[in-house]
Structures are given as C-alpha cells and as structure tokens.
Design a protein around this motif. Structure first.
Motif, PDB file in Angstrom:
ATOM      1  N   VAL A  43      -5.420   2.834  -2.282  1.00  0.00           N
ATOM      2  CA  VAL A  43      -6.852   2.794  -1.959  1.00  0.00           C
ATOM      3  C   VAL A  43      -7.409   1.374  -1.866  1.00  0.00           C
ATOM      4  O   VAL A  43      -8.576   1.193  -1.536  1.00  0.00           O
ATOM      5  CB  VAL A  43      -7.686   3.640  -2.965  1.00  0.00           C
ATOM      6  CG1 VAL A  43      -7.223   5.080  -2.936  1.00  0.00           C
ATOM      7  CG2 VAL A  43      -7.610   3.072  -4.377  1.00  0.00           C
ATOM      8  N   TRP A  44      -6.582   0.372  -2.175  1.00  0.00           N
ATOM      9  CA  TRP A  44      -6.992  -1.031  -2.013  1.00  0.00           C
ATOM     10  C   TRP A  44      -6.615  -1.411  -0.589  1.00  0.00           C
ATOM     11  O   TRP A  44      -5.440  -1.622  -0.280  1.00  0.00           O
ATOM     12  CB  TRP A  44      -6.294  -1.913  -3.047  1.00  0.00           C
ATOM     13  CG  TRP A  44      -6.745  -3.330  -3.022  1.00  0.00           C
ATOM     14  CD1 TRP A  44      -6.035  -4.404  -2.568  1.00  0.00           C
ATOM     15  CD2 TRP A  44      -8.001  -3.855  -3.463  1.00  0.00           C
ATOM     16  NE1 TRP A  44      -6.777  -5.547  -2.698  1.00  0.00           N
ATOM     17  CE2 TRP A  44      -7.995  -5.244  -3.247  1.00  0.00           C
ATOM     18  CE3 TRP A  44      -9.149  -3.276  -4.013  1.00  0.00           C
ATOM     19  CZ2 TRP A  44      -9.069  -6.067  -3.567  1.00  0.00           C
ATOM     20  CZ3 TRP A  44     -10.220  -4.084  -4.335  1.00  0.00           C
ATOM     21  CH2 TRP A  44     -10.174  -5.465  -4.108  1.00  0.00           C
ATOM     22  N   THR A  45      -7.586  -1.453   0.299  1.00  0.00           N
ATOM     23  CA  THR A  45      -7.299  -1.588   1.723  1.00  0.00           C
ATOM     24  C   THR A  45      -8.186  -2.637   2.373  1.00  0.00           C
ATOM     25  O   THR A  45      -9.199  -3.051   1.812  1.00  0.00           O
ATOM     26  CB  THR A  45      -7.527  -0.255   2.464  1.00  0.00           C
ATOM     27  OG1 THR A  45      -8.899   0.102   2.351  1.00  0.00           O
ATOM     28  CG2 THR A  45      -6.675   0.850   1.902  1.00  0.00           C
ATOM     29  N   GLU A  46      -7.788  -3.002   3.592  1.00  0.00           N
ATOM     30  CA  GLU A  46      -8.627  -3.913   4.368  1.00  0.00           C
ATOM     31  C   GLU A  46      -9.815  -3.136   4.914  1.00  0.00           C
ATOM     32  O   GLU A  46      -9.657  -2.051   5.458  1.00  0.00           O
ATOM     33  CB  GLU A  46      -7.835  -4.526   5.519  1.00  0.00           C
ATOM     34  CG  GLU A  46      -8.630  -5.579   6.270  1.00  0.00           C
ATOM     35  CD  GLU A  46      -7.822  -6.276   7.342  1.00  0.00           C
ATOM     36  OE1 GLU A  46      -7.296  -7.365   7.063  1.00  0.00           O
ATOM     37  OE2 GLU A  46      -7.730  -5.718   8.453  1.00  0.00           O
ATOM     38  N   MET A  67       0.840  -1.185   0.000  1.00  0.00           N
ATOM     39  CA  MET A  67       0.000   0.000   0.000  1.00  0.00           C
ATOM     40  C   MET A  67       0.878   1.238   0.000  1.00  0.00           C
ATOM     41  O   MET A  67       1.890   1.315   0.654  1.00  0.00           O
ATOM     42  CB  MET A  67      -0.912  -0.009   1.221  1.00  0.00           C
ATOM     43  CG  MET A  67      -1.825   1.182   1.268  1.00  0.00           C
ATOM     44  SD  MET A  67      -3.053   0.966   2.567  1.00  0.00           S
ATOM     45  CE  MET A  67      -3.167   2.635   3.125  1.00  0.00           C
ATOM     46  N   SER A  68       0.454   2.213  -0.746  1.00  0.00           N
ATOM     47  CA  SER A  68       1.214   3.433  -0.891  1.00  0.00           C
ATOM     48  C   SER A  68       0.604   4.534  -0.021  1.00  0.00           C
ATOM     49  O   SER A  68      -0.600   4.660   0.075  1.00  0.00           O
ATOM     50  CB  SER A  68       1.173   3.852  -2.360  1.00  0.00           C
ATOM     51  OG  SER A  68       1.762   5.099  -2.521  1.00  0.00           O
ATOM     52  N   TYR A  73     -12.320  -7.836   4.838  1.00  0.00           N
ATOM     53  CA  TYR A  73     -12.134  -8.146   3.421  1.00  0.00           C
ATOM     54  C   TYR A  73     -11.357  -7.010   2.773  1.00  0.00           C
ATOM     55  O   TYR A  73     -11.232  -5.931   3.346  1.00  0.00           O
ATOM     56  CB  TYR A  73     -13.493  -8.341   2.724  1.00  0.00           C
ATOM     57  CG  TYR A  73     -14.349  -7.098   2.737  1.00  0.00           C
ATOM     58  CD1 TYR A  73     -14.400  -6.252   1.631  1.00  0.00           C
ATOM     59  CD2 TYR A  73     -15.109  -6.752   3.853  1.00  0.00           C
ATOM     60  CE1 TYR A  73     -15.163  -5.109   1.645  1.00  0.00           C
ATOM     61  CE2 TYR A  73     -15.882  -5.607   3.875  1.00  0.00           C
ATOM     62  CZ  TYR A  73     -15.906  -4.787   2.762  1.00  0.00           C
ATOM     63  OH  TYR A  73     -16.657  -3.634   2.787  1.00  0.00           O
ATOM     64  N   MET A  74     -10.846  -7.257   1.579  1.00  0.00           N
ATOM     65  CA  MET A  74     -10.119  -6.233   0.840  1.00  0.00           C
ATOM     66  C   MET A  74     -11.089  -5.529  -0.106  1.00  0.00           C
ATOM     67  O   MET A  74     -11.945  -6.165  -0.719  1.00  0.00           O
ATOM     68  CB  MET A  74      -8.966  -6.836   0.042  1.00  0.00           C
ATOM     69  CG  MET A  74      -7.861  -7.427   0.908  1.00  0.00           C
ATOM     70  SD  MET A  74      -7.084  -6.249   2.022  1.00  0.00           S
ATOM     71  CE  MET A  74      -6.154  -5.253   0.849  1.00  0.00           C
ATOM     72  N   GLY A  75     -10.934  -4.211  -0.201  1.00  0.00           N
ATOM     73  CA  GLY A  75     -11.794  -3.445  -1.090  1.00  0.00           C
ATOM     74  C   GLY A  75     -11.256  -2.039  -1.291  1.00  0.00           C
ATOM     75  O   GLY A  75     -10.228  -1.665  -0.735  1.00  0.00           O
ATOM     76  N   VAL A  76     -11.976  -1.280  -2.092  1.00  0.00           N
ATOM     77  CA  VAL A  76     -11.575   0.084  -2.412  1.00  0.00           C
ATOM     78  C   VAL A  76     -12.096   1.037  -1.344  1.00  0.00           C
ATOM     79  O   VAL A  76     -13.283   1.040  -1.037  1.00  0.00           O
ATOM     80  CB  VAL A  76     -12.125   0.510  -3.796  1.00  0.00           C
ATOM     81  CG1 VAL A  76     -11.809   1.980  -4.075  1.00  0.00           C
ATOM     82  CG2 VAL A  76     -11.562  -0.372  -4.894  1.00  0.00           C
ATOM     83  N   GLU A  77     -11.191   1.837  -0.805  1.00  0.00           N
ATOM     84  CA  GLU A  77     -11.594   2.917   0.100  1.00  0.00           C
ATOM     85  C   GLU A  77     -11.929   4.118  -0.784  1.00  0.00           C
ATOM     86  O   GLU A  77     -11.093   4.569  -1.575  1.00  0.00           O
ATOM     87  CB  GLU A  77     -10.442   3.271   1.040  1.00  0.00           C
ATOM     88  CG  GLU A  77     -10.792   4.385   2.003  1.00  0.00           C
ATOM     89  CD  GLU A  77      -9.645   4.676   2.948  1.00  0.00           C
ATOM     90  OE1 GLU A  77      -9.505   3.947   3.945  1.00  0.00           O
ATOM     91  OE2 GLU A  77      -8.891   5.621   2.663  1.00  0.00           O
ATOM     92  N   ARG A  78     -13.164   4.602  -0.668  1.00  0.00           N
ATOM     93  CA  ARG A  78     -13.613   5.724  -1.505  1.00  0.00           C
ATOM     94  C   ARG A  78     -12.700   6.930  -1.253  1.00  0.00           C
ATOM     95  O   ARG A  78     -12.656   7.481  -0.169  1.00  0.00           O
ATOM     96  CB  ARG A  78     -15.060   6.063  -1.162  1.00  0.00           C
ATOM     97  CG  ARG A  78     -15.706   7.018  -2.142  1.00  0.00           C
ATOM     98  CD  ARG A  78     -17.139   7.352  -1.742  1.00  0.00           C
ATOM     99  NE  ARG A  78     -17.958   6.178  -1.490  1.00  0.00           N
ATOM    100  CZ  ARG A  78     -18.569   5.449  -2.415  1.00  0.00           C
ATOM    101  NH1 ARG A  78     -18.443   5.771  -3.676  1.00  0.00           N
ATOM    102  NH2 ARG A  78     -19.298   4.404  -2.077  1.00  0.00           N
ATOM    103  N   THR A  79     -11.940   7.287  -2.278  1.00  0.00           N
ATOM    104  CA  THR A  79     -10.906   8.316  -2.170  1.00  0.00           C
ATOM    105  C   THR A  79     -10.880   9.138  -3.448  1.00  0.00           C
ATOM    106  O   THR A  79     -11.066   8.595  -4.536  1.00  0.00           O
ATOM    107  CB  THR A  79      -9.516   7.665  -1.962  1.00  0.00           C
ATOM    108  OG1 THR A  79      -9.588   6.755  -0.864  1.00  0.00           O
ATOM    109  CG2 THR A  79      -8.432   8.689  -1.703  1.00  0.00           C
ATOM    110  N   THR A  80     -10.612  10.427  -3.324  1.00  0.00           N
ATOM    111  CA  THR A  80     -10.481  11.299  -4.495  1.00  0.00           C
ATOM    112  C   THR A  80      -9.133  12.009  -4.435  1.00  0.00           C
ATOM    113  O   THR A  80      -8.731  12.504  -3.386  1.00  0.00           O
ATOM    114  CB  THR A  80     -11.613  12.346  -4.529  1.00  0.00           C
ATOM    115  OG1 THR A  80     -12.873  11.666  -4.576  1.00  0.00           O
ATOM    116  CG2 THR A  80     -11.496  13.259  -5.751  1.00  0.00           C
ATOM    117  N   PHE A  81      -8.459  12.033  -5.576  1.00  0.00           N
ATOM    118  CA  PHE A  81      -7.198  12.756  -5.730  1.00  0.00           C
ATOM    119  C   PHE A  81      -7.410  13.883  -6.725  1.00  0.00           C
ATOM    120  O   PHE A  81      -7.968  13.659  -7.801  1.00  0.00           O
ATOM    121  CB  PHE A  81      -6.099  11.831  -6.274  1.00  0.00           C
ATOM    122  CG  PHE A  81      -5.631  10.798  -5.297  1.00  0.00           C
ATOM    123  CD1 PHE A  81      -4.488  11.004  -4.535  1.00  0.00           C
ATOM    124  CD2 PHE A  81      -6.330   9.609  -5.126  1.00  0.00           C
ATOM    125  CE1 PHE A  81      -4.062  10.045  -3.619  1.00  0.00           C
ATOM    126  CE2 PHE A  81      -5.907   8.648  -4.217  1.00  0.00           C
ATOM    127  CZ  PHE A  81      -4.768   8.872  -3.460  1.00  0.00           C
TER     128      PHE A  81
END
Length: 156
Positions: free
Chosen positions: A105-108, A1-2, A116-124
């Motif tokens: 953004v691919w996080t636990e 993860m970055s 579970y693993m999934g996308v954390e809703r994030t905007t750049f």
C-alpha cells in the motif's frame, strides 16, 4: 511492493500502537481482522473513515472481528487523533513502513502533477485462518465501513 491476493497468508507485523505497547497480527489469531491502511491522521477522509469504523465497532465485535487502522504516523499523533475525534479502534504506527510495503500500500501517488510516495487507502479482511479473505483498493470512504461489516458477517 507486494501484490497480495485473496487466499494468501496475511503478512505478520509487530508495531507500536496507540496508548503504548506493541500490537501484532497474531494477537488476534482465530478472529477475523479488518486491517485498513490510511494516509494521515486528522485529514478529512482519514478522519471520516476512522469515525465510521469506530461508530460500527460494536457491530464488528458482535461479528467476532477486530478493526485495526494503520498509517505511517507516530503513536503520539495517533493518540492525539483518537482523543480529538473519540476514535474507538486500535491504531498502529508504521513509521518505518515495513508493513505498509509488505501489504503493497506504499505506492507512488500524484497530486496536481507532482509525484510522491504515500499510502493508498486500502482495506484487507483477514479470515480466522490468517489468510486474506477480501481486499478493497483505492477505497472511497462513504459507505466503506458498512460494506466491510457486511463482508465480515458473510464470513460466518
């Protein structure tokens, strides 16, 4: 993860897009880019977010910016999602999760005690120079697109 931070160069990607073809970040060099990550097509929050960004698309364009949505869904799902809800922004498919991981953004996640693993809703918000100007993590959808639009306008 970055752990990306403002001021860092936005990670590049070349991924399949809705309607066919490949979309790359460098396609929009010199323009502000709103890159938002969402978990899944055709779910309540993700649909509301895509509709909000689509509704404001003209204002984003007037401010010189492009809006791109990205999820791990396939381009086929993106095409159906766009048609069903009249979505007017570019959607990118990251089925291999390379960009999702590069942007961190691919996080636990956890729901009802299940991890579970999934996308954390994030905007750049990526500036004209290709660097990250602003990050919104764990986004709440209501009012978010409007807030991002104000940030784009403030870049000018």
């Amino acid at each position: 993860m970055s752990d990306l931070e403002t001021g860092q160069a936005a990670p590049q990607f070349a991924l399949p897009r809705d309607g066919g073809g490949i979309l790359t970040l460098s396609d929009f060099a010199g323009k502000p880019i709103v890159l938002y990550f969402y978990p899944k097509d055709d779910t309540t929050g993700c649909t509301a977010e895509a509709i909000d960004f689509s509704r404001l698309r003209r204002q984003f364009e007037d401010a010189g910016a492009v809006v791109i949505g990205m999820s791990p869904d396939s381009t086929k799902k993106h095409d159906k999602f766009k048609a069903k809800h009249n979505i007017g922004i570019d959607l990118v498919a990251d089925e291999e999760r390379t960009a999702l991981e590069a942007y961190g953004v691919w996080t636990e996640k956890s729901m009802y005690g299940r991890k579970y693993m999934g996308v954390e809703r994030t905007t750049f918000l990526i500036g004209r120079d290709g660097r990250i100007a602003r990050i919104w993590r764990k986004v709440r959808v209501p009012g978010h697109a409007e807030e991002v639009l104000e940030a784009v306008r403030a870049l000018r």
